[in-house]
Motif scaffolding. Structure first.
Motif, PDB file in Angstrom:
ATOM      1  N   ILE A   8       0.857  -1.183   0.000  1.00 41.28           N
ATOM      2  CA  ILE A   8       0.000   0.000   0.000  1.00 41.28           C
ATOM      3  C   ILE A   8       0.888   1.226   0.000  1.00 41.28           C
ATOM      4  CG2 ILE A   8      -1.529   1.375   1.482  1.00 41.28           C
ATOM      5  CD1 ILE A   8      -2.827  -1.144   2.408  1.00 41.28           C
ATOM      6  N   GLY A  62       3.829   7.801   1.610  1.00 37.89           N
ATOM      7  CA  GLY A  62       5.067   7.468   0.884  1.00 37.89           C
ATOM      8  C   GLY A  62       6.337   7.896   1.608  1.00 37.89           C
ATOM      9  N   LEU A  93       7.825   4.402   2.701  1.00 36.85           N
ATOM     10  CA  LEU A  93       7.894   3.399   1.638  1.00 36.85           C
ATOM     11  C   LEU A  93       8.776   3.835   0.466  1.00 36.85           C
ATOM     12  CD1 LEU A  93       7.015   0.679   0.570  1.00 36.85           C
ATOM     13  CD2 LEU A  93       4.963   1.749  -0.371  1.00 36.85           C
ATOM     14  N   THR A 133       1.053   9.790   7.092  1.00 41.28           N
ATOM     15  CA  THR A 133      -0.263   9.510   7.663  1.00 41.28           C
ATOM     16  C   THR A 133      -0.110   8.674   8.942  1.00 41.28           C
ATOM     17  OG1 THR A 133      -0.527   7.401   6.485  1.00 41.28           O
ATOM     18  CG2 THR A 133      -1.228   9.411   5.325  1.00 41.28           C
ATOM     19  N   ASP A 162       6.966   7.830  16.553  1.00 42.17           N
ATOM     20  CA  ASP A 162       6.311   8.476  17.690  1.00 42.17           C
ATOM     21  C   ASP A 162       4.868   8.016  17.887  1.00 42.17           C
ATOM     22  OD1 ASP A 162       8.490  10.374  18.411  1.00 42.17           O
ATOM     23  OD2 ASP A 162       8.178  11.053  16.361  1.00 42.17           O
TER      24      ASP A 162
HETATM   25  C1  LIG Z   1      12.872  12.799   6.806  1.00 44.79           C
HETATM   26  C2  LIG Z   1      11.881  11.981   7.597  1.00 44.79           C
HETATM   27  C3  LIG Z   1      11.769  12.200   8.960  1.00 44.79           C
HETATM   28  C4  LIG Z   1      10.865  11.443   9.712  1.00 44.79           C
HETATM   29  N1  LIG Z   1      10.778  11.680  11.062  1.00 44.79           N
HETATM   30  C5  LIG Z   1       9.903  10.971  11.795  1.00 44.79           C
HETATM   31  C6  LIG Z   1       9.787  11.188  13.194  1.00 44.79           C
HETATM   32  O1  LIG Z   1      10.449  12.033  13.778  1.00 44.79           O
HETATM   33  N2  LIG Z   1       8.897  10.416  13.870  1.00 44.79           N
HETATM   34  C7  LIG Z   1       8.100   9.483  13.261  1.00 44.79           C
HETATM   35  O2  LIG Z   1       7.318   8.829  13.931  1.00 44.79           O
HETATM   36  N3  LIG Z   1       8.185   9.272  11.932  1.00 44.79           N
HETATM   37  C8  LIG Z   1       9.055   9.986  11.193  1.00 44.79           C
HETATM   38  N4  LIG Z   1       9.131   9.761   9.847  1.00 44.79           N
HETATM   39  C9  LIG Z   1       8.259   8.729   9.237  1.00 44.79           C
HETATM   40  C10 LIG Z   1       6.925   9.367   8.882  1.00 44.79           C
HETATM   41  O3  LIG Z   1       6.169   9.553  10.064  1.00 44.79           O
HETATM   42  C11 LIG Z   1       6.104   8.516   7.906  1.00 44.79           C
HETATM   43  O4  LIG Z   1       5.085   9.342   7.496  1.00 44.79           O
HETATM   44  C12 LIG Z   1       5.466   7.257   8.395  1.00 44.79           C
HETATM   45  O5  LIG Z   1       6.382   6.387   8.985  1.00 44.79           O
HETATM   46  C13 LIG Z   1       4.841   6.471   7.271  1.00 44.79           C
HETATM   47  O6  LIG Z   1       3.644   7.034   6.894  1.00 44.79           O
HETATM   48  P1  LIG Z   1       3.244   7.188   5.381  1.00 44.79           P
HETATM   49  O7  LIG Z   1       1.820   7.599   5.368  1.00 44.79           O
HETATM   50  O8  LIG Z   1       4.209   8.051   4.685  1.00 44.79           O
HETATM   51  O9  LIG Z   1       3.321   5.673   4.875  1.00 44.79           O
HETATM   52  P2  LIG Z   1       3.999   5.008   3.569  1.00 44.79           P
HETATM   53  O10 LIG Z   1       5.431   5.387   3.493  1.00 44.79           O
HETATM   54  O11 LIG Z   1       3.147   5.289   2.387  1.00 44.79           O
HETATM   55  O12 LIG Z   1       3.850   3.494   3.980  1.00 44.79           O
HETATM   56  C14 LIG Z   1       4.594   2.949   5.056  1.00 44.79           C
HETATM   57  C15 LIG Z   1       4.209   1.473   5.227  1.00 44.79           C
HETATM   58  O13 LIG Z   1       2.886   1.354   5.723  1.00 44.79           O
HETATM   59  C16 LIG Z   1       2.045   0.622   4.796  1.00 44.79           C
HETATM   60  N5  LIG Z   1       0.747   1.312   4.854  1.00 44.79           N
HETATM   61  C17 LIG Z   1       0.533   2.626   4.664  1.00 44.79           C
HETATM   62  N6  LIG Z   1      -0.760   2.931   4.894  1.00 44.79           N
HETATM   63  C18 LIG Z   1      -1.364   1.756   5.218  1.00 44.79           C
HETATM   64  C19 LIG Z   1      -2.705   1.433   5.567  1.00 44.79           C
HETATM   65  N7  LIG Z   1      -3.677   2.349   5.644  1.00 44.79           N
HETATM   66  N8  LIG Z   1      -2.988   0.126   5.835  1.00 44.79           N
HETATM   67  C20 LIG Z   1      -2.013  -0.812   5.791  1.00 44.79           C
HETATM   68  N9  LIG Z   1      -0.722  -0.556   5.472  1.00 44.79           N
HETATM   69  C21 LIG Z   1      -0.413   0.723   5.197  1.00 44.79           C
HETATM   70  C22 LIG Z   1       2.769   0.712   3.467  1.00 44.79           C
HETATM   71  O14 LIG Z   1       2.469  -0.369   2.630  1.00 44.79           O
HETATM   72  C23 LIG Z   1       4.219   0.689   3.913  1.00 44.79           C
HETATM   73  O15 LIG Z   1       4.619  -0.630   4.183  1.00 44.79           O
HETATM   74  C24 LIG Z   1      10.030  10.481   9.071  1.00 44.79           C
HETATM   75  C25 LIG Z   1      10.142  10.274   7.697  1.00 44.79           C
HETATM   76  C26 LIG Z   1      11.048  11.010   6.959  1.00 44.79           C
HETATM   77  C27 LIG Z   1      11.147  10.779   5.482  1.00 44.79           C
END
Ligand SMILES: Cc1cc2nc3c(=O)[nH]c(=O)nc-3n(C[C@H](O)[C@H](O)[C@H](O)COP(=O)(O)OP(=O)(O)OC[C@H]3O[C@@H](n4cnc5c(N)ncnc54)[C@H](O)[C@@H]3O)c2cc1C
Length: 303
Positions: free
Chosen positions: A30, A34, A37, A113, A126
């Motif tokens: 999914i 992003g 992922l 998200t 977090d």
């Molecule tokens: C520079 C940077 C700094 C960051 N700092 C932090 C921080 O300080 N603290 C923190 O907690 N995080 C941090 N993150 C991570 C951030 O919070 C991401 O947003 C989060 O980990 C993933 O969310 P996403 O929506 O982008 O998921 P994606 O990257 O799109 O997906 C992540 C994973 O979850 C799966 N997935 C996504 N949505 C669903 C769903 N609805 N159902 C089932 N599976 C799903 C995907 O298949 C994938 O395996 C950071 C990321 C970056 C790039």
């Protein structure tokens, strides 16, 4: 590096997404924000042949109170920034706003998200620690229907959850703490602004004034970056729950958190010993701040 080539789907419903996940099981991911992922795909640490982008699925981006007013329901596609800035969240569950504000930078918070972060199950994330402190529930939907999983059961290991391959997280819900006597705090030790936690501690308390002092009727404590996954500091919670809140009980809870976490040495953020000591210190500070907020002192986070 460039990701491997993949086939892209943008389903309009959760049912359609779950069907695609089942059809391409073993080689599908999914895509939500992003933020985790896409970097993994660019590094080829993940190389799915099929991507199911859920950003066009209607009805996954919301924050609302349940009909009985007892819980806050958050659609899985809700961005970190929406949680950080929502007046409803600030009023009903300010721990969520405070935790959201500590995540990454504005770009990450605008795209990432809550569902994606929980599904990713990064031990330094977090959200897991925060939802543990609030004893939240994750709702998921697959081809065979819906189920609800407590956050304790949902987080299984490093980057591993109880999600089945064909299931989509649809909602995260947390109980709304009582209006009076509740306070919370999210405290994060980071090397620089926007970094992942070296140590993160989420605390949610409910206090009650009795004749001989202030008692703690609810204590939720979640830890980030202090083990193979986000951890519940259950022993620390036990030192506070149904106890009179004193300097001594807070000190016992902090020592318990220090003992029950299991950090590892890492060259970037410090030794296991250092992190363990910081876990104790940050637990004490977060409990003290949550308690002050529960008693109407200390600004945001009263509830
Ligand atoms: C520079 C940077 C700094 C960051 N700092 C932090 C921080 O300080 N603290 C923190 O907690 N995080 C941090 N993150 C991570 C951030 O919070 C991401 O947003 C989060 O980990 C993933 O969310 P996403 O929506 O982008 O998921 P994606 O990257 O799109 O997906 C992540 C994973 O979850 C799966 N997935 C996504 N949505 C669903 C769903 N609805 N159902 C089932 N599976 C799903 C995907 O298949 C994938 O395996 C950071 C990321 C970056 C790039």
């Amino acid at each position: 590096m460039l990701p491997r080539s993949f086939q892209y789907f943008a389903p309009a419903s959760v049912e359609e997404a779950a069907d695609l996940l089942r059809e391409h099981a073993g080689d599908v991911k999914i895509l939500a924000g992003g933020m985790s992922l896409i970097p993994l795909m660019k590094l080829r640490l993940a190389s799915p042949g099929y991507l199911v982008d859920i950003n066009r699925v209607k009805g996954l981006d919301y924050i609302k109170e349940s009909d009985d007013g007892k819980s806050l329901q958050i659609g899985s596609l809700t961005r970190h920034h929406a949680l950080e800035s929502s007046p409803l969240v600030g009023k009903r569950a300010p721990l969520l706003s405070e935790a959201a504000a500590s995540i990454g930078d504005p770009q990450v918070r605008n795209r990432g998200t809550i569902g994606g972060a929980l599904a990713h199950s990064d031990p330094s994330g977090d959200w897991g620690a925060t939802i543990l402190a609030m004893r939240g529930v994750i709702k998921v939907q697959g081809p065979s229907g819906e189920r609800s999983i407590s956050i304790d059961d949902f987080l299984v290991d490093t980057f591993a959850t109880a999600l089945k391959e064909d299931e989509v997280i649809t909602e995260v819900s947390v109980p709304i703490p009582p209006e009076t006597g509740s306070g919370s705090a999210y405290m994060k030790l980071e090397r620089k602004a926007g970094d992942f936690a070296t140590v993160g501690v989420a605390v949610q308390l409910t206090l009650e004034e009795r004749g001989d002092g202030v008692y703690c009727t609810y204590a939720g404590i979640g830890l980030a970056a202090l083990g193979a996954k986000n951890l519940r500091a259950g022993k620390a919670e036990g030192c506070l729950t149904n106890m009179k809140l004193t300097k001594d009980t807070i000190a016992e809870a902090s020592s318990a958190a220090e003992r029950e976490c299991s950090p590892s040495d890492d060259p970037l953020r410090g030794s296991a010993k250092y992190k363990r000591e910081m876990a104790g210190l940050f637990t004490r500070r977060a409990v003290e701040l949550a308690a002050a907020r529960a008693q109407g002192r200390g600004g945001r986070g009263s509830r």
